[in-house]
Design a protein around this motif. Structure first.
Motif: not given
Length: 327
Positions: A115-139
């Motif tokens: 992304v061009r600009v990544l705000h701190w709150a957005e970064a935390e939201q993205l990281v959290h959403a990615l951690s819950l994306c049901k790919a823990s055994q494959t990513l």
């Protein structure tokens, strides 16, 4: 472009490299039945839901040359059964979070977000959403980067490393942001014990904060990841808390070492060079995150060269030691 507006039920490779009419693009995508690889600008929610029903789809790369509002309404937990690669380039973070929250990727191996600009709150939201994306055994690979600094000021550190511990098969982690990324000796040790197959671990912060990883903590963690080749972290170079002459450990795979740190005056550059020389034999020189070599690491690398080029005979050894002492 030849596909736009046409029906393409048998197309396997679909690539549009310029911004296109979203309605026409979405209509064309909804006609596809056998897609394997897709590269195109953003499309609508109906097309996204349709793509999840294509069992052959392996790679999706969504990009735009400018940051745009990309509404994704009515996503209803689309499951991409065989998708292994997902790249999102230029779309707003809220859309990426929506994709992560309302889709399942049971086969996903690689995720990239630029992304061009990544705000701190957005970064935390993205990281959290990615951690819950049901790919823990494959990513296996996560790369997230932003190009421009925001105007906001925060002392909070990103918790990405801690949240990504759920991905047990991780081999590549690359984060390039404008905020400090929390990492200390204990968390680094936990991460390396969780990711024994890690090959590349790079935390790039354009504005380094005081380092909380020590040399002792670094090498304790390196014992757990024998395949690591690329490493970029902040290390407290002022604290020489390890004696390389009495350590038997060598990490022979690591060959690319980038250390983020400010220009520090009170650093024993010879001591740092001896640690790298004795314990990281494949590292030719130490770099910093902007691609240059600040004065601290220039001096460390000069000592490294002297250590590596010293003759094995006793007189030569003495001469090299004298040169080190005088430099």
């Amino acid at each position: 472009m030849k596909y736009i507006g046409a029906r393409c039920p048998d197309v396997e490779e679909f690539s549009v490299t310029v911004d296109s009419d979203r309605a026409q693009l979405s209509e064309t995508l909804r006609s596809c039945k056998k897609l394997r690889r897709l590269q195109c600008p953003p499309f609508d929610s109906a097309a996204w839901m349709h793509l999840s029903t294509i069992p052959t789809l392996l790679n999706v790369n969504i990009f735009t040359s400018r940051t745009i509002h990309y509404p994704l309404d009515n996503l209803n937990f689309a499951t991409f059964l065989r998708l292994t690669y997902l790249s999102l380039y230029g779309i707003e973070v809220a859309s990426a979070v929506a994709i992560m929250q309302h889709s399942k990727f049971p086969s996903l191996k690689e995720f990239e977000m630029h992304v061009r600009v990544l705000h701190w709150a957005e970064a935390e939201q993205l990281v959290h959403a990615l951690s819950l994306c049901k790919a823990s055994q494959t990513l296996e690979s996560i790369k997230i980067s932003s190009r421009k600094q925001t105007q906001e000021h925060t002392s909070d550190s990103l918790t990405a490393v801690k949240q990504f511990l759920c991905f047990k098969e991780l081999r590549t982690l690359g984060l390039c942001v404008h905020y400090p990324i929390y990492l200390d000796d204990d968390l680094l040790f936990e991460a390396m014990s969780t990711w024994p197959h890690i090959h590349s671990f790079q935390l790039m912060n354009w504005h380094p904060s005081p380092a909380t990883v020590t040399f002792r903590g670094l090498f304790a963690a390196l014992r757990l990841c024998p395949h690591l080749q690329d490493l970029q972290v902040s290390v407290d170079a002022r604290n020489i808390d390890i004696e390389p002459e009495v350590e038997s450990f060598q990490h022979t795979s690591l060959n690319n070492l980038i250390i983020d740190s400010c220009e520090l005056e009170a650093v024993n550059v010879e001591g740092v060079a001896r640690i790298i020389y004795s314990m990281l034999p494949a590292v030719g020189q130490v770099m910093c995150s902007n691609g240059g070599v600040p004065r601290l690491w220039y001096n460390v690398n000069m000592h490294l060269d002297l250590l590596r080029n010293r003759p094995s005979s006793a007189p030569g050894h003495r001469n090299t030691e004298a040169a080190l002492a005088l430099s």
